[in-house]
Design a protein around this motif. Structure first.
Motif, mmCIF file in Angstrom:
data_model
loop_
_atom_site.group_PDB
_atom_site.id
_atom_site.type_symbol
_atom_site.label_atom_id
_atom_site.label_comp_id
_atom_site.label_asym_id
_atom_site.label_seq_id
_atom_site.Cartn_x
_atom_site.Cartn_y
_atom_site.Cartn_z
ATOM 1 N N ASP A 130 -5.434 -2.583 -5.406
ATOM 2 C CA ASP A 130 -4.651 -2.242 -6.672
ATOM 3 C C ASP A 130 -4.900 -2.855 -7.784
ATOM 4 O O ASP A 130 -4.900 -2.546 -8.823
ATOM 5 C CB ASP A 130 -2.906 -2.400 -6.026
ATOM 6 C CG ASP A 130 -2.564 -1.201 -5.401
ATOM 7 O OD1 ASP A 130 -1.354 -1.320 -5.184
ATOM 8 O OD2 ASP A 130 -3.378 -0.375 -4.863
ATOM 9 N N GLN A 190 -7.324 4.781 -9.389
ATOM 10 C CA GLN A 190 -7.127 5.836 -8.284
ATOM 11 C C GLN A 190 -6.447 6.983 -8.663
ATOM 12 O O GLN A 190 -6.466 8.238 -8.535
ATOM 13 C CB GLN A 190 -6.633 5.340 -7.130
ATOM 14 C CG GLN A 190 -6.560 6.132 -5.755
ATOM 15 C CD GLN A 190 -7.847 6.666 -5.400
ATOM 16 O OE1 GLN A 190 -8.775 6.170 -5.725
ATOM 17 N NE2 GLN A 190 -7.656 7.747 -4.710
ATOM 18 N N LEU A 230 1.293 -1.265 -10.921
ATOM 19 C CA LEU A 230 0.594 -1.301 -9.811
ATOM 20 C C LEU A 230 -0.799 -2.126 -9.697
ATOM 21 O O LEU A 230 -1.095 -2.707 -8.864
ATOM 22 C CB LEU A 230 0.046 0.129 -9.096
ATOM 23 C CG LEU A 230 1.526 0.883 -8.700
ATOM 24 C CD1 LEU A 230 0.934 2.291 -8.438
ATOM 25 C CD2 LEU A 230 2.305 0.353 -7.586
ATOM 26 N N LYS A 241 0.857 -1.190 0.146
ATOM 27 C CA LYS A 241 -0.087 0.155 -0.116
ATOM 28 C C LYS A 241 0.915 1.241 -0.020
ATOM 29 O O LYS A 241 0.570 2.288 -0.760
ATOM 30 C CB LYS A 241 -1.060 0.017 1.411
ATOM 31 C CG LYS A 241 -2.202 0.958 1.163
ATOM 32 C CD LYS A 241 -3.046 0.567 2.355
ATOM 33 C CE LYS A 241 -3.992 1.479 2.500
ATOM 34 N NZ LYS A 241 -5.077 1.549 3.646
ATOM 35 N N SER A 277 2.484 1.824 -3.363
ATOM 36 C CA SER A 277 1.396 2.369 -4.300
ATOM 37 C C SER A 277 1.223 3.932 -4.151
ATOM 38 O O SER A 277 1.307 4.620 -4.985
ATOM 39 C CB SER A 277 -0.092 1.603 -4.163
ATOM 40 O OG SER A 277 0.076 0.345 -4.601
ATOM 41 N N ALA A 292 4.333 5.590 -5.439
ATOM 42 C CA ALA A 292 4.337 5.771 -6.977
ATOM 43 C C ALA A 292 3.126 6.728 -7.389
ATOM 44 O O ALA A 292 3.598 7.505 -8.452
ATOM 45 C CB ALA A 292 4.171 4.065 -7.540
ATOM 46 N N ARG A 293 2.165 6.486 -6.885
ATOM 47 C CA ARG A 293 0.902 7.604 -7.293
ATOM 48 C C ARG A 293 1.456 8.984 -7.388
ATOM 49 O O ARG A 293 1.240 9.941 -7.993
ATOM 50 C CB ARG A 293 -0.190 7.424 -6.197
ATOM 51 C CG ARG A 293 -1.294 8.550 -6.825
ATOM 52 C CD ARG A 293 -2.709 7.612 -6.320
ATOM 53 N NE ARG A 293 -2.981 6.709 -6.782
ATOM 54 C CZ ARG A 293 -3.327 5.476 -6.152
ATOM 55 N NH1 ARG A 293 -3.140 5.552 -4.707
ATOM 56 N NH2 ARG A 293 -3.527 4.449 -6.721
ATOM 57 N N ILE A 339 -10.063 4.077 -3.771
ATOM 58 C CA ILE A 339 -9.646 2.856 -4.341
ATOM 59 C C ILE A 339 -8.227 2.256 -3.706
ATOM 60 O O ILE A 339 -7.550 2.737 -4.076
ATOM 61 C CB ILE A 339 -9.652 2.771 -5.853
ATOM 62 C CG1 ILE A 339 -10.646 3.214 -6.552
ATOM 63 C CG2 ILE A 339 -9.610 1.223 -6.103
ATOM 64 C CD1 ILE A 339 -10.642 3.353 -7.805
ATOM 65 N N GLU A 340 -8.530 1.389 -2.741
ATOM 66 C CA GLU A 340 -7.401 0.779 -2.081
ATOM 67 C C GLU A 340 -6.889 -0.482 -2.688
ATOM 68 O O GLU A 340 -5.842 -0.942 -2.545
ATOM 69 C CB GLU A 340 -7.772 0.640 -0.812
ATOM 70 C CG GLU A 340 -7.673 1.968 0.118
ATOM 71 C CD GLU A 340 -8.433 1.842 1.410
ATOM 72 O OE1 GLU A 340 -7.564 1.693 2.656
ATOM 73 O OE2 GLU A 340 -9.734 1.573 1.648
ATOM 74 N N GLY A 389 -6.638 -0.961 -10.394
ATOM 75 C CA GLY A 389 -7.333 -0.287 -9.287
ATOM 76 C C GLY A 389 -6.594 0.821 -9.128
ATOM 77 O O GLY A 389 -7.100 2.013 -8.798
ATOM 78 N N ALA A 390 -5.061 0.456 -8.859
ATOM 79 C CA ALA A 390 -4.346 1.846 -8.449
ATOM 80 C C ALA A 390 -4.474 2.818 -9.348
ATOM 81 O O ALA A 390 -4.267 4.088 -9.429
ATOM 82 C CB ALA A 390 -2.943 1.329 -8.238
ATOM 83 N N ALA A 391 -4.444 2.305 -10.847
ATOM 84 C CA ALA A 391 -4.492 3.234 -11.884
ATOM 85 C C ALA A 391 -5.659 4.070 -11.975
ATOM 86 O O ALA A 391 -5.657 5.277 -12.335
ATOM 87 C CB ALA A 391 -4.213 2.386 -13.447
#
Lengths: 76, 223
Positions: B171, B69, B62, A62, A65, A68-69, B168-169, B65-67
């Motif tokens: 990924d 978010q 990732l 987490k 992520s 990275a975001r 959105i958690e 989901g991550a994209a």
């Protein structure tokens, strides 16, 4: 570090005092030997450790992520 | 209302330009999130020069989901009032974007999910339609009280407020269920509309379902 020290000390003690543990196990009414009990406890402990590690890995994923975001959005 | 569309893309060099061209007329802003593609997707996107189009690039892979978010956060920062999620692979019809945002514009719904199982008969593979999807629906209902006809559709639209609320958690692919679960949990005004899906050889593998279940169970345990 101290966790693992205690762990190894406990493991050594179990091996050194296996015969008294055997007698204790029979007294408590278990049908298995002291060594078997040690194995069962060890397996349960391993499962617990793996589960904890799984949660930790999940948290790390987490965090990665989120980092990275942040990088992605900083580039815009 | 300003309508932005987020398209998560991973290795879509063959489809991405066609998808962009199809979606662009229906939106005010288009955000493509390249999820660290290993093909030419990133290079293709970097050559796209259009004020309405933004491409974002994850530094590592990732998951979808991550994209989404990442796309959501960019849209929120840039004044989007409605955010649409749309797949890059050409399975959805861009002409249905007005249909999916209509309940938000005209009927004050907060989040709209496209459903493959209402009215229109999409060409869904039989095993998916008769086994996987009914099982997924049951799982969603038992664990998350989700009552929708399509458990996994990726075509959705939401208001700005909803995008701020639903972070959105998950990924990877569990995000579909996560978004649905949170929508029901937060008691949002939810609507389903029928959509068409053009099935090609791809789509989620069977084993992907187990990964989703594992991710969702892990989330429930962590709380």
């Amino acid at each position: 570090m101290s966790f693992w020290m205690i762990f190894w000390i406990l493991a050594a003690l179990i091996i050194v005092f296996i015969k008294p543990i055997d007698r204790l196990v029979i007294k408590l009414g278990f049908s298995s030997s002291g060594i078997n009990l040690a194995f069962y406890l060890a397996v349960m402990f391993l499962f617990y450790l793996i589960f904890k590690m799984r949660l930790k890995i999940s948290k790390l994923e987490k965090d990665i992520s989120n980092l990275a975001r942040k990088i992605t959005l900083m580039e815009k | 209302m300003k309508v932005f569309c987020v398209i998560p893309a991973w290795n879509e060099e063959k489809n991405i330009i066609e998808t962009i061209n199809k979606v662009l007329p229906y939106v005010d802003g288009l955000v493509i999130v390249d999820d660290y593609s290993t093909d030419k997707t990133a290079e293709i996107l970097k050559q796209v020069k259009n004020n309405k189009i933004t491409s974002l690039h994850h530094p590592i892979n990732l998951g979808q989901g991550a994209a989404l978010q990442t796309g959501n956060e960019y849209c929120l920062k840039n004044g989007a009032e409605i955010i649409v999620h749309f797949d890059a692979d050409g399975q959805f019809l861009a002409e249905e974007i007005p249909k999916i945002i209509k309940p938000i514009l005209e009927e004050e719904y907060e989040i709209v999910f496209g459903s493959r199982f209402m009215e229109i008969n999409s060409d869904i593979p039989k095993f998916k339609k008769n086994v996987i999807h009914p099982l997924a629906k049951k799982f969603n209902y038992i664990f998350f009280s989700i009552k929708t006809s399509d458990p996994q559709s990726g075509f959705r639209a939401m208001t700005r407020n909803v995008a701020q609320k639903i972070k959105i958690e998950s990924d990877r692919m569990a995000h579909c269920t996560e978004i649905l679960a949170k929508a029901f949990d937060y008691k949002l005004r939810i609507k389903e509309v029928p959509i068409t899906v053009l099935y090609k050889e791809f789509g989620q593998k069977f084993s992907g379902g187990f990964t989703i279940i594992k991710d969702l169970i892990l989330k429930k345990i962590k709380g």
